[in-house]
Design a protein around this motif. Sequence first.
Motif, mmCIF file in Angstrom:
data_model
loop_
_atom_site.group_PDB
_atom_site.id
_atom_site.type_symbol
_atom_site.label_atom_id
_atom_site.label_comp_id
_atom_site.label_asym_id
_atom_site.label_seq_id
_atom_site.Cartn_x
_atom_site.Cartn_y
_atom_site.Cartn_z
ATOM 1 N N SER A 107 54.734 4.386 75.726
ATOM 2 C CA SER A 107 53.327 4.037 75.938
ATOM 3 C C SER A 107 52.995 2.846 75.062
ATOM 4 C CB SER A 107 52.413 5.218 75.610
ATOM 5 O OG SER A 107 52.563 5.606 74.255
ATOM 6 N N TRP A 108 52.084 2.041 75.485
ATOM 7 C CA TRP A 108 51.758 0.816 74.742
ATOM 8 C C TRP A 108 50.256 0.526 74.711
ATOM 9 C CZ3 TRP A 108 54.133 1.358 79.365
ATOM 10 C CH2 TRP A 108 53.481 0.873 80.499
ATOM 11 N N ILE A 109 49.489 1.196 75.540
ATOM 12 C CA ILE A 109 48.048 0.945 75.573
ATOM 13 C C ILE A 109 47.366 1.770 74.494
ATOM 14 C CG2 ILE A 109 45.948 1.132 76.964
ATOM 15 C CD1 ILE A 109 47.608 0.779 79.447
ATOM 16 N N LYS A 110 46.545 1.133 73.697
ATOM 17 C CA LYS A 110 45.804 1.837 72.654
ATOM 18 C C LYS A 110 44.579 2.492 73.278
ATOM 19 C CE LYS A 110 47.241 -1.199 68.874
ATOM 20 N NZ LYS A 110 46.788 -2.140 67.820
ATOM 21 N N ASP A 111 44.447 3.800 73.040
ATOM 22 C CA ASP A 111 43.275 4.501 73.551
ATOM 23 C C ASP A 111 42.031 3.978 72.862
ATOM 24 O OD1 ASP A 111 44.096 6.402 75.531
ATOM 25 O OD2 ASP A 111 45.157 7.468 73.940
ATOM 26 N N LYS A 112 40.934 3.937 73.590
ATOM 27 C CA LYS A 112 39.682 3.457 73.019
ATOM 28 C C LYS A 112 39.269 4.365 71.868
ATOM 29 C CE LYS A 112 37.130 5.877 76.667
ATOM 30 N NZ LYS A 112 36.234 5.731 77.815
ATOM 31 N N ASP A 113 38.656 3.779 70.874
ATOM 32 C CA ASP A 113 38.322 4.518 69.657
ATOM 33 C C ASP A 113 37.197 5.528 69.888
ATOM 34 O OD1 ASP A 113 38.809 1.503 67.750
ATOM 35 O OD2 ASP A 113 40.219 3.136 68.172
ATOM 36 N N VAL A 114 36.229 5.162 70.704
ATOM 37 C CA VAL A 114 35.079 6.025 70.919
ATOM 38 C C VAL A 114 35.273 6.765 72.234
ATOM 39 C CG1 VAL A 114 32.577 6.154 71.196
ATOM 40 C CG2 VAL A 114 33.588 4.442 69.670
ATOM 41 N N VAL A 115 35.199 8.075 72.172
ATOM 42 C CA VAL A 115 35.375 8.888 73.364
ATOM 43 C C VAL A 115 34.012 9.371 73.842
ATOM 44 C CG1 VAL A 115 36.420 10.965 74.332
ATOM 45 C CG2 VAL A 115 37.638 9.632 72.585
ATOM 46 N N ASP A 116 33.709 9.056 75.084
ATOM 47 C CA ASP A 116 32.469 9.535 75.691
ATOM 48 C C ASP A 116 32.559 11.050 75.856
ATOM 49 O OD1 ASP A 116 30.382 10.224 77.460
ATOM 50 O OD2 ASP A 116 30.329 8.158 78.201
#
Length: 508
Positions: free
Chosen positions: A443-452
């Motif tokens: 995996s290479w995509i960084k998950d967004k920091d803020v989770v709705d």
Amino acid sequence: MSTTTDIVAKLWNLCNVLKDDGVTYTDYVKELTYLLFLKMSEETGTEDRIPAAYRWEELEAKAAPDRLTFYRKLLLDLGDAEITDSILTRSIYANANTIIKKPATLTTLITEIDKLDWYSAKEEGLGDLYEGLLEKNANEKKSGAGQYFTPRVLIDVMVQLTQPQLGEIIQDPAAGTGGFLIAANHYLEEHNDLNKLDEKQWEQYQHHTFYGMEFVQDTHKLALMNLALHDIESDGHSYGIIYGDTMSAEAEKLPKADLILSNPPFGTKKGGGLPSRDDFTFPTSNKQLAFLQHIYRALKPGGRAAVVLPDNVLFEANTGAQIRRDLMDKCNLHTILRLPTGIFYAQGVKTNVLFFSKPENVSQDTGNTQEVWIYDMRSNMPSFGKRTAFTKDYFEDFINCFGTDKNGGSKREELADDADSQTRWRVFSREVIAERGDSLDISWIKDKDVVDAADLPEPEQLAGEAMSELTEALRELSELMDALGAEDEAIAQKNVLAEALGLAESVG
């Protein structure tokens, strides 16, 4: 609302008639299958497969107080080879018994089934009606049926990309209720004029195209009913979906395939034992690794496969790494789709679809994978469930990236070559994969920091993921103790682990 949707809702609501008897949803669907087979045989003019004394009109004509006694005898006799000639009918009613305890309950079910708009249901397709019931059952968390129900949208995309062809043998070694084979049949019907097939070609299509195997007898009955209502012939023993264990010598009943589509069961073989078949190069109690071996070995030269597998298949060391290397040597593992979480109703595991093909040259059994394309459909995606429906729209970009070649041979380009990029489509050479210890968990995509908050998984999904990880950890510990050749004290500890593993699987 379509007639089919309306009938499915009415049939499902009839479960309330049985709730006082403590009936589970899965038991209810099985009971409905026994009754619907009789009714649908009448509606479709296929009652010749049922002995005259046990057809729907005979059941309906019985006096209410006597009907339940007659129904119990009917269930026994339809599974008896001395009474019933049809192999399909005997397979559906094999070891059948009823959960109905009150004559009035059976009368209510028969009356309500008879009142439904069967003419319109036939126009829309009785197979779609029955699949609607199976999906209802899978969506009902208490039923536990989600373990073998693969989301229809995922099945359709896998079939679309692998492009079944007339004359091919199509196999699902873990058939469940038959969703992959039915979808492949739909694809063939849409892309060919089956009315132009001559007698020999029609015989080939009906009896030598679709093969599957299902180990759980109750699920096998649902599969046979599902296939029959989609006009796919299956005797349950030699063609269609066969009742048997793919992890045993019974797998020999499955011919080599041009196309394999499957979602094998997750977890460990019950009791922690190895498959009883002795032709695997890498014996393992891990079901999905064992099924993966079966699949790439069962392909004909030039054959192809699309298989749903959990993350641990991509990174597990030791036997897992050996099987991945063998797969990449013998086949071209050209594409991996990292699926989003929350799409399996009864599973918390993270899953992928592996697409691979076997070379035409049978002697070419090394170095067939030169590069692997990976599409990340998981990172920064919503959690699918009640709030967010899992639709085909989410697959459009992946379908375009995959291309039109069923063996993954379309010209492909990375959307970006920046390692920090948020592109979902990247390629990795066989050399790079080898440097990673042959791990395909990339995996290479960084998950967004803020989770709705709206994107947070359902609580039961989070619990399922935790249980899945616990089950896998316990299984690995058990295998490690086997490898160490534990003495008596360690054996006792291993037994405790085995019990914990069994508990974890039952809860999961």
